[in-house]
Write a protein that holds these residues in place. Structure first.
Motif, mmCIF file in Angstrom:
data_model
loop_
_atom_site.group_PDB
_atom_site.id
_atom_site.type_symbol
_atom_site.label_atom_id
_atom_site.label_comp_id
_atom_site.label_asym_id
_atom_site.label_seq_id
_atom_site.Cartn_x
_atom_site.Cartn_y
_atom_site.Cartn_z
ATOM 1 N N GLU A 259 -54.105 -3.940 2.391
ATOM 2 C CA GLU A 259 -52.896 -3.199 2.014
ATOM 3 C C GLU A 259 -51.667 -4.101 2.090
ATOM 4 O O GLU A 259 -50.775 -4.040 1.230
ATOM 5 N N ALA A 286 -56.655 -2.594 -5.884
ATOM 6 C CA ALA A 286 -56.433 -1.917 -4.607
ATOM 7 C C ALA A 286 -57.385 -0.743 -4.430
ATOM 8 O O ALA A 286 -57.899 -0.498 -3.326
ATOM 9 N N ILE A 291 -57.234 1.485 -1.254
ATOM 10 C CA ILE A 291 -55.791 1.382 -1.059
ATOM 11 C C ILE A 291 -55.086 2.000 -2.262
ATOM 12 O O ILE A 291 -55.445 1.733 -3.404
#
Length: 571
Positions: A259, A286, A291
């Protein structure tokens, strides 16, 4: 090998015959047919994902990079084994390279997962290749380093520098406006791309290379090395050596892409005024780690991250100039107070350690200081409102500030075909104060979200010298393009978002200051339009297109496949 020992090299992931010893014996027998000695076959195996393709000029130098990586692996005590994957040459693919990005990520992931390797070096460069490789490798979870092909070098042409593809768009605009003729545009065509490598400007390929370095996936200082520079080969060799260190230390891609490193990459994206496509790609990368990239958080970062890099399409210089000026390391040293410095990198160092060891030379013409930036705020901003409930993206660094707070009349094109048929019609009812609106070019449209958001200025306006006007769509835009262009409107028209129900003559208001984009049509009228203007989703009967249609997410979720995310669950 004893059962309590972790398998290494060619003993990893044995083919299942119901007899592990036989499987190992059969595998080694076949490996020996490749001419390897028995000692080498006991070494850690480093896979090298090769994306060479004659349909991808950006990757013309990949074979040389593979050879250089192999040198580094062999010198450091490993066995390098090259394997091919899909290659995505941006201008060669129909309907668009983004349509195939997830397929390439699946190919990359499954080949890493399915073949016996202790670590992997990813070699790629063209726009969608770098994120596809990172997505697949993150899902596979091995020690990983990325090597990019590097940017093209510029050409000297009639007293000016040329480099794809911002200059190609500039000349095409001249051609459309009648300023140059057929012979001249053909001459320009032969002078735009004169070396191997990716686009010479801060387009999507260079942006993603820069962000891969910011994430820690490239060795320090290697994102901007020109494709034809000897340092590009030396960087590949060094990457081959470094991957063995990651394997020995047990540092995997999940230790590097976190992150905090994603937020570092967003900071760098804003500081280099990079491609809008990077928002989609970073969001997808991500998502493979569970994330979420929040567009509201992007706005917060943009408000506090200055633009530091003066490269085309928003500035004056090219990627080869950025390399000579100090590279992405120079940018990140300026951003140090804003970065998460304890993030791990592929060099085996933390970001803090890495930035402390960088050469501190910086060419301030190309990379400005934090205290004297090109612009006080980041190059990208997200807009929200009744036209884009889940967000849209504007590259404000490439736009005309006089258009940032404006209300205009919508001139609507219902599809790419409609745009092509009518945009240059001399009878088209359009003025420079109107907002051009393109529908049905998003991820769920038949076109698969192409780089069509750079709507051409209608010829009759271009002939009068108009260079920019507000353009809005659910499409993407090439990172090499420029203009006051609102992109990635989400939900897209094909999924029934408000964009689908915009009509000619509607009023739209944009406010970059307030981060808003509003369709000034009351809710009762919108409800009636939803009843009388049915949306027909794109359908696909077979193959990858059907998988894409059933799985693809919207732009604010990175256009990844739902089932490939770390935490599947369509929203």
């Amino acid at each position: 090998m004893a059962d309590d020992q972790a398998p290494v090299g060619l003993s990893r992931g044995l083919t299942n015959y119901g007899d592990r010893d036989f499987a190992r014996y059969l595998r080694l027998a076949n490996a020996r047919s490749m001419g390897f000695g028995s000692g080498l076959l006991k070494k850690p195996v480093i896979g090298i994902a090769s994306t060479y393709s004659e349909f991808n000029n950006c990757h013309r130098g990949v074979p040389d990079l593979v050879d250089a990586v192999k040198r580094g692996v062999l010198a450091s005590g490993g066995l390098p084994l090259e394997f091919p994957t899909i290659s995505l040459g941006e201008p060669y693919l129909n309907p668009t390279a983004l349509f195939f990005r997830n397929l390439m990520s699946m190919d990359t992931e499954e080949m890493i997962r399915g073949q016996p390797m202790d670590g992997v070096v990813l070699i790629g460069g063209c726009d969608k290749t770098v994120p596809a490789q990172l997505m697949g490798a993150l899902s596979a979870g091995l020690p990983t380093i990325q090597v990019v092909t590097g940017p093209q070098s510029t050409n000297q042409y009639r007293g000016e520098r040329l480099g794809a593809c911002t200059d190609c768009r500039r000349y095409w605009a001249k051609y459309r406006a009648g300023e140059i003729d057929d012979a001249r545009i053909e001459d320009v065509e032969g002078n735009l791309v004169v070396t191997a490598g990716t686009c010479a400007v801060m387009g999507t390929a260079s942006t993603m290379a820069s962000l891969s370095e910011a994430l820690g996936m490239l060795l320090p200082g290697t994102a901007a090395i020109p494709a034809v520079h000897a340092d590009r080969l030396r960087a590949a060799e060094a990457s081959g050596a470094a991957i063995l260190d990651l394997v020995k230390a047990g540092i995997t891609v999940s230790d590097i892409i976190t992150e905090e490193s994603i937020e570092n990459a967003l900071r760098v994206l804003l500081a280099i005024s990079g491609s809008t496509n990077a928002i989609i790609h970073l969001t997808a990368i991500a998502g493979r780690a569970g994330i979420k990239v929040d567009l509201n958080r992007l706005n917060e970062l943009s408000d506090t991250t200055p633009v530091l890099v003066d490269l085309k399409p928003t500035g004056a210089f090219y990627m080869e100039d950025l390399h000579a000026a100090g590279g992405i390391g120079a940018v990140m040293r300026e951003l140090k107070p804003l970065l998460h410095l304890d993030c791990m990198t592929s060099s085996g160092q933390t970001l803090r350690e890495r930035l402390e060891t960088q050469d501190d030379f910086v060419d301030r013409k190309v990379v400005r200081s934090f205290d004297e930036p090109l612009q006080p705020q980041g190059g990208l901003v997200a807009l929200f409102g009744s036209l884009a409930p889940r967000g849209a993206i504007l590259k404000r660094a490439a736009a005309d500030p006089t258009l940032f707070e404006k209300e205009g009349r919508a001139v609507v094109f219902s599809s790419l075909e409609d745009l092509a048929d009518r945009v240059d019609d001399p009878d088209l009812d359009v003025t420079e104060d109107d907002f051009m609106v393109l529908q049905n070019a998003g991820p769920l449209s038949p076109s698969g979200m192409p780089e069509a958001g750079y709507l051409p200025i209608p010829k009759k306006l271009a002939a009068k010298g108009l260079k920019d006007m507000v353009r809005i769509s659910d499409a993407r835009m090439s990172g090499t393009a420029y203009g006051t262009i609102v992109l990635h409107v989400s939900p897209d028209a094909a999924s029934g978002g408000p964009l689908a129900f915009v009509k000619n003559g509607d009023r739209i208001r944009i406010s970059v200051k307030e981060r808003r984009i509003e369709l000034l049509v009351d809710e009762a009228e919108m409800a009636e339009r939803r009843k009388t203007m049915p949306v027909t989703p794109f359908e696909a009967k077979r193959g990858y297109a059907r998988l894409y249609r059933n799985e693809v997410l919207l732009a604010d979720e990175g256009c990844d496949f739902d089932s490939l995310r770390a935490e599947p669950g369509r929203t």
